[in-house]
Design an enzyme around this catalytic site. Structure first.
Site, PDB file in Angstrom:
ATOM      1  N   PRO A 128       0.770  -0.848  -0.063  1.00 45.54           N
ATOM      2  CA  PRO A 128      -0.309  -0.146  -0.625  1.00 45.54           C
ATOM      3  C   PRO A 128       0.427   1.641  -0.456  1.00 45.54           C
ATOM      4  O   PRO A 128       1.930   1.461   0.643  1.00 45.54           O
ATOM      5  CB  PRO A 128      -0.775   0.302   1.262  1.00 45.54           C
ATOM      6  CG  PRO A 128      -0.846  -1.400   1.204  1.00 45.54           C
ATOM      7  CD  PRO A 128       0.385  -2.584   1.316  1.00 45.54           C
ATOM      8  N   GLN A 179      -7.024  -1.988   1.503  1.00 44.61           N
ATOM      9  CA  GLN A 179      -6.760  -1.901   2.650  1.00 44.61           C
ATOM     10  C   GLN A 179      -7.455   0.037   3.591  1.00 44.61           C
ATOM     11  O   GLN A 179      -7.680   0.189   2.791  1.00 44.61           O
ATOM     12  CB  GLN A 179      -4.902  -1.540   2.881  1.00 44.61           C
ATOM     13  CG  GLN A 179      -4.839  -1.392   4.328  1.00 44.61           C
ATOM     14  CD  GLN A 179      -2.962  -0.446   4.143  1.00 44.61           C
ATOM     15  OE1 GLN A 179      -3.016   0.920   3.956  1.00 44.61           O
ATOM     16  NE2 GLN A 179      -2.161  -1.655   4.907  1.00 44.61           N
ATOM     17  N   TYR A 195      -2.344   4.892  13.126  1.00 41.57           N
ATOM     18  CA  TYR A 195      -3.576   5.283  12.756  1.00 41.57           C
ATOM     19  C   TYR A 195      -4.906   4.337  14.247  1.00 41.57           C
ATOM     20  O   TYR A 195      -3.789   4.355  14.862  1.00 41.57           O
ATOM     21  CB  TYR A 195      -3.665   4.675  11.552  1.00 41.57           C
ATOM     22  CG  TYR A 195      -3.010   5.689  10.534  1.00 41.57           C
ATOM     23  CD1 TYR A 195      -2.993   6.941  10.255  1.00 41.57           C
ATOM     24  CD2 TYR A 195      -2.114   4.733   9.551  1.00 41.57           C
ATOM     25  CE1 TYR A 195      -1.807   7.112   9.365  1.00 41.57           C
ATOM     26  CE2 TYR A 195      -1.249   5.240   8.644  1.00 41.57           C
ATOM     27  CZ  TYR A 195      -1.017   6.861   8.558  1.00 41.57           C
ATOM     28  OH  TYR A 195      -0.656   7.357   7.047  1.00 41.57           O
ATOM     29  N   ARG A 244      -2.266  -4.921   9.006  1.00 40.01           N
ATOM     30  CA  ARG A 244      -1.188  -4.910   9.429  1.00 40.01           C
ATOM     31  C   ARG A 244      -1.127  -4.760  10.858  1.00 40.01           C
ATOM     32  O   ARG A 244      -1.331  -3.338  11.248  1.00 40.01           O
ATOM     33  CB  ARG A 244      -0.832  -3.747   8.284  1.00 40.01           C
ATOM     34  CG  ARG A 244       0.326  -2.281   8.760  1.00 40.01           C
ATOM     35  CD  ARG A 244       0.674  -1.938   7.371  1.00 40.01           C
ATOM     36  NE  ARG A 244       1.009  -2.959   6.007  1.00 40.01           N
ATOM     37  CZ  ARG A 244       2.194  -2.066   4.968  1.00 40.01           C
ATOM     38  NH1 ARG A 244       2.396  -0.913   5.527  1.00 40.01           N
ATOM     39  NH2 ARG A 244       2.684  -2.932   4.682  1.00 40.01           N
ATOM     40  N   ARG A 291       8.459   1.279  -2.961  1.00 42.36           N
ATOM     41  CA  ARG A 291       9.075   2.155  -3.827  1.00 42.36           C
ATOM     42  C   ARG A 291       9.793   1.580  -4.836  1.00 42.36           C
ATOM     43  O   ARG A 291       9.560   1.614  -5.946  1.00 42.36           O
ATOM     44  CB  ARG A 291      10.398   2.638  -2.891  1.00 42.36           C
ATOM     45  CG  ARG A 291       9.765   3.937  -1.704  1.00 42.36           C
ATOM     46  CD  ARG A 291      11.895   4.278  -0.779  1.00 42.36           C
ATOM     47  NE  ARG A 291      10.867   5.266   0.186  1.00 42.36           N
ATOM     48  CZ  ARG A 291      10.168   4.886   1.440  1.00 42.36           C
ATOM     49  NH1 ARG A 291      10.333   3.503   1.349  1.00 42.36           N
ATOM     50  NH2 ARG A 291       9.681   5.791   1.890  1.00 42.36           N
TER      51      ARG A 291
END
Length: 763
Positions: free
Chosen positions: A414, A491, A572, A620, A715
């Site tokens: 993600p 996600q 989060y 996750r 990346r």
């Protein structure tokens, strides 16, 4: 120059030799507390690179060392009634006493004065010397005398070990023996170093050491007990110690030493006094002798001692840190060995060989292609239940989770795009996800998709809470399913207290210049002094968030997503419940980890109830807050993962950090993989590994060693959407699926790869 070297080990002696070779006029004295023939340890292992360096520095002593070497090529691993052998490892061993004798004789021939059975005095006693070298080992008195300057960091490692010898021959392989006793597992590292004698290092955890009674045994009793344990491998030979000159028990804990500085005035540290490398990577003498060469070089070439010390430390510190990183990985593998004792002998052997990360998958292929081919066949057979003549690289072996089969183990991680408009994906998202699905990965994740407007991280974040968004996501998913064989995962997350911030290319995690919305969290703990303080959530707030996730999961199922992941990491909302850094509640949702997990588990169960049974859910987590015991530690992450698995989670997506501005991550290649490894093998759950993974070699090594079941790359997929297809070409694997319009490009790529291999002689 008048020089005194305190310590007559390989490093100190070799520095004396190196210095006299550069300028015979130096007056060099070596002071050694022990007798001429005293030595701890038995054999020394040196690499081909080190041998070349020694030969270039002093051909005379190098020739004597080379003539005394014992060479072997294999590694043999005895484990659970099996022996697994692999070749191409190229070891060279020499007796430590023989090495010392060679260096002593060479030093004397060059005019070095050797003083044995002489205790080093206070540094003031050597004030008439121009240079004082502290080469007095891991327990250096020189380092201790100037500890306020050198600032040593000494890490006492967990395992107990004793350095023994035997006349049993281990001249065909560097041998590891793992034995399960009534007290637990004990293992040995064994290798030949002369025609008649082998090193035999016995090691175990401190818990096993105490259970076995070693803490109450003298050295003779210890040897008798070890001979009984390893009787099947000794062929009637005894074990021996040559450490009778040591005070107290011959059992030791390894000390990892690293100093902030290596010099002070005219005093400089060398070898184990400055830095140590664990014996399991066999590089202590290598570091010391190569450092001796560097120090002698710079004392000769630089105009001042201060400049010489600065260049010596700058050059050698990088090599030391590189080797200590590998040594740490190796050390921790043995310290955590119980984590791997369920592995099949093939995978156990692979994990052992790659434990330091210095040896990779393709490096093993160069060393022993036949053995690795067999290991790859084992991996594929175990995964698919089908055997084949030739096996695929592990990254291209399918994985089935519930009713979903992924064509390979490569995952597009993600990655926030910040291109949504009012939470709705745009053409940017269509192109972004479509390209990566065409690029060959088995599973493509969406960015964190927020379950409500107030749950967004930034105004540019995608969401799934209205019909317009549902249709936009469906367009993307339908295209991926129609035009590729990739699976696509959504996600779902809620930003919590880290919401209402600027997009990624502005100021990360900083509040908006204007138009901020209210944010909520388990406790009124702001992300930073600049961020707004979130409102503490009520039970009604929790109900709303739970229902928002359920609604988004139902919409995701209608859209046709193959896989769902819940984002419980990176600070989060759900992550902020899990970590004690931000959860300060005094009710049933705060306090111990069971309470802090209450809402995340409740939310998962509600989502699982509406998500199709034949489709997986992963979660996750941040497996390390990187703040020590105040936050979530890797140990805690295992307990958290077990709770999630008990609730029905299929896989744990193992990330770390981003939960506090106080965190101090330790970055590096594959730096988060150890957390995945630990969770997978201690909690017994399939995992996804993330974090600075960027080469096919990394992916194959992680999978083959059993450190994860899927590997996520972020990346690399931003730089190259077709990373997986290029990886297949690099590995010579022709089974990867290309889009039909691109087949001509595939054929050219493989031709160019083949031509390059012919030109470089790799075929």
């Amino acid at each position: 120059m008048r020089v005194v070297i305190l310590g007559g080990g390989p490093g100190g002696l070799y520095f004396a030799i190196s210095l006299k070779l550069r300028d015979p006029s130096h007056e060099v004295v070596v002071v050694e507390r022990n007798r001429l023939d005293d030595t701890f340890g038995w054999g020394v292992v040196l690499s081909e690179e080190t041998l070349s360096n020694l030969e270039a520095n002093d051909p005379v002593s190098a020739a004597a060392i080379l003539s005394s070497f014992i060479y072997w090529d294999d590694v043999a691993v005895y484990y659970r009634g099996t022996v697994v052998r692999s070749g191409g490892h190229g070891f060279s061993g020499i007796g430590r006493q023989r090495l010392l004798n060679i260096l002593q004789q060479r030093a004397r021939s060059l005019g070095v004065t050797l003083r044995f059975e002489t205790e080093a005095q206070n540094l003031e006693a050597y004030s008439d010397y121009d240079l004082i070298v502290g080469a007095d080992g891991v327990n250096s008195r020189v380092r201790a005398a100037l500890a306020d300057v050198f600032k040593p960091d000494i890490d006492v490692r967990a395992c107990k070990y004793i350095w023994l010898g035997t006349h049993q021959k281990f001249d065909d392989a560097f041998t590891f023996v793992f034995e399960e006793t009534e007290h637990g597992w004990i293992w040995a590292h064994a290798y030949q170093f002369d025609a008649d004698t082998a090193t035999f290092i016995v090691e175990c955890s401190e818990q096993v050491w105490r259970k076995a009674g070693f803490d109450r045994m003298n050295t003779a009793e210890t040897i008798t007990a070890c001979e009984k344990i390893f009787k099947p491998y000794l062929n009637g030979n005894t074990l021996m110690t040559n450490a009778k000159h040591l005070r107290g028990s011959a059992w030791l804990n390894f000390n990892r030493v690293l100093c902030e500085r290596w010099s002070s005035g005219n005093v400089v540290l060398l070898g184990d006094a400055a830095a140590t490398a664990h014996f399991s990577v066999g590089s202590g003498s290598k570091l010391a002798m190569e450092s001796a060469i560097a120090l002698a070089n710079y004392l000769q070439s630089e105009l001042s001692m201060e400049r010489a010390f600065a260049r010596y430390e700058a050059e050698r510190r990088l090599e030391v840190l590189r080797l200590q990183n590998s040594a740490r990985n190796s050390t921790e593998w043995f310290e955590d060995i119980e984590r791997y004792l369920h592995l099949d002998p093939v995978q156990f052997n692979y994990s052992l060989l790659t434990r330091s990360q210095r040896i990779s998958h393709e490096n093993l292929r160069q060393r022993d292609p036949e053995w690795l081919a067999g290991a790859e066949k084992w991996f594929e057979t175990k995964a698919t239940g089908r055997s084949s003549e030739t096996a695929r690289p592990p990254m291209f072996v399918p994985l089935r989770v519930r009713g979903v089969e992924l064509k390979n183990r490569v995952v597009v991680s993600p990655m926030a795009q910040y291109r949504a408009v009012a939470g709705t994906p745009t053409d940017w998202h269509f192109v972004h996800y479509a390209e990566r699905a065409k690029g060959g990965a088995g599973l493509v994740f969406t960015e964190m998709t927020c379950v409500s407007p107030e749950g967004r991280i930034t105004p540019g974040c995608a969401g799934l809470y209205n019909d317009v968004q549902e249709q936009a996501w469906k367009r993307i998913v339908d295209f991926i399913h129609a035009e590729t064989d990739a699976k696509v995962a959504i996600q779902l997350g809620h930003a919590g207290g880290k919401g209402s911030t600027q997009v990624g290319w502005e100021t990360m995690d900083a509040p908006l210049a204007s138009g901020n919305w209210e944010v909520v969290a388990p406790s009124p703990v702001a992300w930073s002094a600049n961020n707004q303080t979130p409102r503490e959530m009520t039970r009604a707030d929790m109900d709303k968030v739970r229902d928002d996730f359920v609604r988004a999961a139902v919409m995701s199922a209608r859209i046709g997503f193959d896989w769902l992941e819940l984002h419980y990491a990176h600070g989060y909302l759900m992550s902020s419940f899990i970590t004690p850094l931000t959860n300060k509640r005094n009710d049933e949702y705060g306090g111990n980890v069971e309470n802090r997990m209450r809402l995340p588990l409740e939310l998962f169960r509600a989502v699982r109830a509406v998500w199709p049974d034949d489709k997986p859910i992963s979660v996750r987590i941040s497996a390390n807050d990187w703040v020590g015991a105040e936050g979530v530690t890797p140990h805690d992450a295992v307990a958290i993962s077990r709770m999630l698995v008990d609730a029905g989670v299929d896989l744990i997506d193992v990330s770390a950090g981003q939960t506090s501005t106080r965190s101090k991550p330790v970055y590096g290649r594959m730096f988060q993989t150890p957390f995945s490894d630990r969770i997978r093998n201690e909690a017994g759950v399939a995992t996804l590994a993330v974090g600075n993974i960027y080469e096919p070699d990394h992916v194959n090594s992680i999978l083959m060693a059993g450190r994860a079941d899927l590997v996520c790359l972020a990346r690399p997929h931003l730089a190259n959407p077709y990373w997986t297809l290029h990886a297949a070409a690099d590995l010579g694997y022709e089974g990867a699926t290309w889009p039909k319009p691109y087949l001509a490009g595939r054929d050219q790529l493989y031709r160019l790869k083949a031509r390059a291999e012919v030109m470089t002689g790799r075929v």
